[in-house]
Scaffold this motif. Structure first.
Motif, short mmCIF file in Angstrom:
data_model
loop_
_atom_site.label_atom_id
_atom_site.label_comp_id
_atom_site.label_asym_id
_atom_site.label_seq_id
_atom_site.Cartn_x
_atom_site.Cartn_y
_atom_site.Cartn_z
N VAL A 75 0.85 -1.20 0.00
CA VAL A 75 0.00 0.00 0.00
C VAL A 75 0.87 1.24 0.00
O VAL A 75 1.86 1.32 0.71
CB VAL A 75 -0.89 0.00 1.26
CG1 VAL A 75 -1.83 1.18 1.22
CG2 VAL A 75 -1.65 -1.30 1.34
N ASP A 76 0.48 2.18 -0.80
CA ASP A 76 1.19 3.45 -0.84
C ASP A 76 0.58 4.36 0.20
O ASP A 76 -0.63 4.56 0.22
CB ASP A 76 1.01 4.06 -2.24
CG ASP A 76 2.11 5.03 -2.53
OD1 ASP A 76 1.94 5.87 -3.41
OD2 ASP A 76 3.16 4.93 -1.86
N ARG A 77 1.39 4.91 1.07
CA ARG A 77 0.81 5.75 2.11
C ARG A 77 1.34 7.16 1.98
O ARG A 77 2.43 7.46 2.46
CB ARG A 77 1.16 5.18 3.49
CG ARG A 77 0.69 3.74 3.63
CD ARG A 77 0.29 3.44 5.04
NE ARG A 77 0.03 2.03 5.20
CZ ARG A 77 -1.20 1.52 5.21
NH1 ARG A 77 -2.24 2.30 5.07
NH2 ARG A 77 -1.36 0.23 5.37
N PRO A 78 0.59 8.04 1.34
CA PRO A 78 1.08 9.42 1.22
C PRO A 78 0.97 10.12 2.56
O PRO A 78 0.03 9.89 3.31
CB PRO A 78 0.14 10.04 0.19
CG PRO A 78 -1.10 9.23 0.29
CD PRO A 78 -0.71 7.85 0.70
N ALA A 79 1.92 10.95 2.85
CA ALA A 79 1.91 11.66 4.13
C ALA A 79 0.84 12.73 4.10
O ALA A 79 0.80 13.55 3.18
CB ALA A 79 3.28 12.28 4.39
N THR A 80 -0.05 12.72 5.08
CA THR A 80 -1.09 13.74 5.15
C THR A 80 -0.65 14.77 6.15
O THR A 80 -0.47 14.48 7.32
CB THR A 80 -2.41 13.12 5.60
OG1 THR A 80 -2.13 12.24 6.68
CG2 THR A 80 -3.06 12.34 4.48
N LYS A 81 -0.53 16.00 5.68
CA LYS A 81 -0.02 17.02 6.59
C LYS A 81 -1.11 17.50 7.50
O LYS A 81 -2.24 17.71 7.09
CB LYS A 81 0.50 18.20 5.76
CG LYS A 81 2.01 18.31 5.78
CD LYS A 81 2.46 19.62 5.23
CE LYS A 81 2.56 20.65 6.34
NZ LYS A 81 3.10 21.91 5.87
N GLY A 82 -0.75 17.69 8.74
CA GLY A 82 -1.68 18.36 9.64
C GLY A 82 -2.75 17.48 10.25
O GLY A 82 -3.59 18.00 10.98
N LYS A 83 -2.74 16.21 9.98
CA LYS A 83 -3.80 15.37 10.56
C LYS A 83 -3.53 15.22 12.05
O LYS A 83 -2.39 14.99 12.46
CB LYS A 83 -3.77 13.98 9.91
CG LYS A 83 -5.12 13.29 9.97
CD LYS A 83 -5.00 11.81 9.72
CE LYS A 83 -5.13 11.44 8.29
NZ LYS A 83 -5.44 10.01 8.15
N LYS A 84 -4.58 15.30 12.84
CA LYS A 84 -4.37 15.27 14.28
C LYS A 84 -5.31 14.27 14.92
O LYS A 84 -6.32 13.88 14.37
CB LYS A 84 -4.66 16.65 14.87
CG LYS A 84 -3.73 17.72 14.36
CD LYS A 84 -3.77 18.92 15.28
CE LYS A 84 -3.23 20.15 14.60
NZ LYS A 84 -1.84 20.05 14.25
#
Lengths: 225, 508
Positions: B210-219
């Motif tokens: 699975v490709d996991r793109p980094a999601t910015k700002g998720k909290k």
């Protein structure tokens, strides 16, 4: 805080004109609580689907009757295909028993097989070797059978953990799982004692739990081996 | 003051109201602290088994570390020898041994004292601390053969509580005490890389990476100590919290920021402790009810707090997934590991939860999950471990860190770090912390190092990062009690930084 649901005013005034409900002839036997529990558990998981699918069937059967009326204007009446009910998409995850558990179960089965194949001579040899390790001979053990001597020796070997509050078989299994290498001969003796019909002692767990545990009055450990 | 452009303006014909979507939450819980259900859960076992299991599991690790370090330890030409049992140490011989620590404190609850005082005085009030300045704590090292009293300056320098497995190097002195010169603890366990469990499961099912793109700002939002009670209707702070999490509060910028919060974790103590009304026993005659009342006795049980909590959670649930941990004052089992609060307490929220109560690991977790205390699981691929504060509070009763009530946050983080380095999520169980008598495995022993470790219901928020010898990094933080401070913690899922959001009412 008053209860959330209020009952209507009860009493003879409210029920004037209505006859009393009769419960004669209604079977109201108390069911065994465990069977009720078992039934309840399965109800949570399975029959809900059946109820839903049966309702879908009931609702969908009138539809084929409606369709010919609507399409009867210009088109030839079509052959109605039976409505297929697809099962709900299963949300179950594949449960992976951890590799450790599977290995342990397999290893124990192998050990059990090996123990059952053990000869009595081997057990006697094992016990003689254990006795030779002692500096002085054991006294006051004339009436004790060799199997029981082996089991008591296993009970008091503290490297396999405390012997109180656990059956000998479970203790052996636990010691095996923790890689303490308990002797296979002890397992052979435990299984042979288990298989015997007449076990001495009054309680159900006599011979299964440690002797000092029995002496101190422990009774009927509910968790089986 | 918040920018008010969007809050107060004239009616405009072309006002467009966009729909906001919340970031999805990748959630993969573990069920390590679940107890067997029904008949399989027994309480007839002895607690000695737990100590044996803990020692057995950690002995090999500590031995390896100690053997490597003390291989060439020499004092005055004498080398240190490994000794098998604690009772085998000899006077004058430099040796090292592995065992469990047991600490005897003067104010510790002692069952024998309680039994002897039973007939004479009423029960003593619950003690806030076992530590007292007069009377020395006795530190002992124990294993299956016996106990050895420890002495030496090293004991005061290291934080030690009952249930810690360690290796001690030293020699027996004239008193018969073991004079400790050096100590080794198991230290942090192996840390799995991020997304490891999710990737493994996905590979098994699909066979694809699975490709996991980094999601910015998720909290991820953490809150604890809501302490809803039936008498105090302090719902203002909680309304503010709900509005904030639902993205209804403040202006566009803040509402957009609120969509980044992917999950809410409630870490215990959602119900206030003074809820249960105690009937004074034997002081009044119990009145016989004239008519038989069905259901509960209204005088003793107050359903308002759980109803409030249920309403709060069901308001949040359609928009944000919630994980609810049980706490000290919640209606869950008493000893650790506390079992999840039963979904029957939440008639509205439980529609979002899984119905499989016996084997929840077989189903995909629902948006509402009632979980154990302590709890571990994977959120956004990071392995998280947390508790509702009871283990940390109990350890602080043994020591004098941070003042009499431990309000100094330094003490709390030090205790949490020590718990990870001891590889135990509740070392004082079962000694001073109530616990289930485990007989097959001790689930409090940590086999994998978490990436995030939190403790709820602490007096203040504080955070730190600790590092291990093989590159492990753990973010520690304490969650303050919402009822007292009005603060929630937001954890960034990429950088693992923690910040707080405070809800307060002007003028109070």
């Amino acid at each position: 805080m008053p209860p959330k649901t209020r009952r209507a005013a009860s009493g003879p005034t409210a029920r004037a004109g209505q006859s009393m409900l009769s419960f004669k002839g209604r079977v109201s036997k108390p069911t065994d609580s465990t069977t009720a529990l078992k039934n309840a558990k399965t109800q949570l998981n399975e029959p809900a689907k059946e109820i839903i699918t049966s309702e879908i069937v009931k609702q969908s059967t009138p539809e084929p009757e409606v369709q010919p009326k609507q399409t009867g204007k210009g088109k030839a009446p079509q052959v109605e295909s039976p409505v297929r009910i697809l099962p709900p998409p299963s949300r179950k995850k594949k449960v992976r028993r951890s590799a450790g558990e599977q290995n342990e179960a397999a290893a124990y089965e192998a050990a059990e097989k090996q123990a059952n194949d053990l000869s009595d001579a081997r057990i006697t040899k094992f016990w003689k070797a254990e006795e030779n390790k002692r500096l002085a001979p054991q006294i006051h053990q004339q009436g004790v059978h060799m199997h029981e001597k082996i089991l008591r020796h296993f009970d008091l070997s503290s490297e396999y953990g405390p012997c109180i509050g656990i059956t000998r078989l479970r203790r052996w299994k636990r010691a095996r799982a923790l890689s303490l290498n308990p002797p296979i001969e002890v397992l052979a003796v435990i299984l042979r004692e288990e298989a015997k019909e007449n076990r001495k002692g009054g309680t159900r767990d006599a011979g299964r739990i440690a002797y000092i545990d029995e002496l101190s009055g422990a009774r009927d450990l509910a968790v089986a081996a | 003051m918040v920018g008010s452009q969007s809050l107060l303006h004239e009616w405009r014909a072309d006002d467009r109201y966009g729909e906001r979507k919340r970031q999805p939450s990748a959630y993969n819980p573990l069920y390590s602290y679940r107890l067997p259900q029904g008949e399989k859960r027994q309480y007839a076992q002895q607690f000695a088994d737990m100590y044996f299991l803990r020692l057995q599991k950690l002995k090999a690790t500590v031995e390896a570390i100690a053997a490597q370090d003390w291989e060439d330890y020499e004092i005055a030409g004498e080398r240190a020898q490994r000794v098998e049992r604690v009772l085998d140490v000899r006077q004058g011989e430099l040796s090292w041994v592995v065992g469990t620590i047991y600490i005897d404190l003067p104010l510790k609850p002692n069952v024998l004292e309680d039994v002897s005082k039973d007939h004479f005085i009423s029960g003593p009030p619950p003690r806030t601390s076992y530590y007292s300045t007069d009377g020395e704590p006795q530190v002992m090292l124990e294993d299956n053969s016996g106990r050895l009293r420890l002495a030496g300056v090293m004991l005061k320098q290291n934080l030690l509580v009952t249930g810690v497995i360690l290796a001690a190097l030293g020699t027996e002195n004239a008193n018969g005490d073991f004079e400790v010169l050096d100590i080794h603890i198991p230290d942090l366990p192996q840390q799995p890389p991020r997304w490891k469990r999710d990737d493994e499961e996905r590979e098994e099912e699909d066979g694809m990476k699975v490709d996991r793109p980094a999601t910015k700002g998720k909290k991820i939002a953490f809150v604890s100590g809501l302490e809803i009670s039936g008498t105090d209707a302090d719902t203002m702070h909680m309304s503010l919290l709900t509005e904030y999490l639902l993205g209804e509060a403040l202006d566009d910028g803040e509402q957009d920021a609120a969509t980044n919060i992917s999950r809410l974790v409630i870490a215990g103590n959602s119900i206030a402790p003074e809820v249960i009304v105690n009937q004074p026993v034997g002081m009044e005659e119990v009145k016989r009810p004239k008519e038989k009342k069905y259901g509960y006795d209204a005088a003793a049980y107050n359903p308002a707090p759980t109803t409030h909590l249920d309403n709060l959670i069901s308001e949040l649930l359609p928009a944000i997934p919630v994980t609810l941990m049980s706490g000290e004052f919640d209606p869950a089992s008493y000893g650790l590991p506390q079992q999840p609060i039963h979904p029957a307490m939440f008639p509205h929220s439980r529609t979002y939860a899984t119905t499989n109560l016996v084997h929840p690991e077989q189903e995909e977790p629902g948006w509402f999950e009632s979980v154990t205390n302590p709890w571990d699981g994977d959120i956004e691929g990071w392995r998280m471990l947390g508790n509702s504060g009871q283990p940390v509070d109990d350890i602080l009763k043994y020591v004098d860190l941070g003042g009499p009530d431990g309000t100094d946050a330094e003490g709390r983080l030090e205790v949490m770090e020590s718990m990870l380095r001891w590889r135990s999520s509740a070392p004082t169980a079962p000694d001073t912390l109530w616990s289930y008598p485990f007989q097959d495995r001790d689930p409090f022993v940590l086999s994998k190092c978490p990436h995030v470790y939190f403790a709820g219901n602490q007096p203040r928020f504080d955070t730190a990062t600790i590092e291990g010898s093989s590159g492990q990094q753990v973010r520690l933080f304490t969650i303050p009690r919402f009822r007292e401070t009005g603060e929630i913690v937001l954890l960034d899922t990429e950088t693992l930084e923690a910040e707080i959001v405070k809800f307060d009412i002007h003028g109070e």
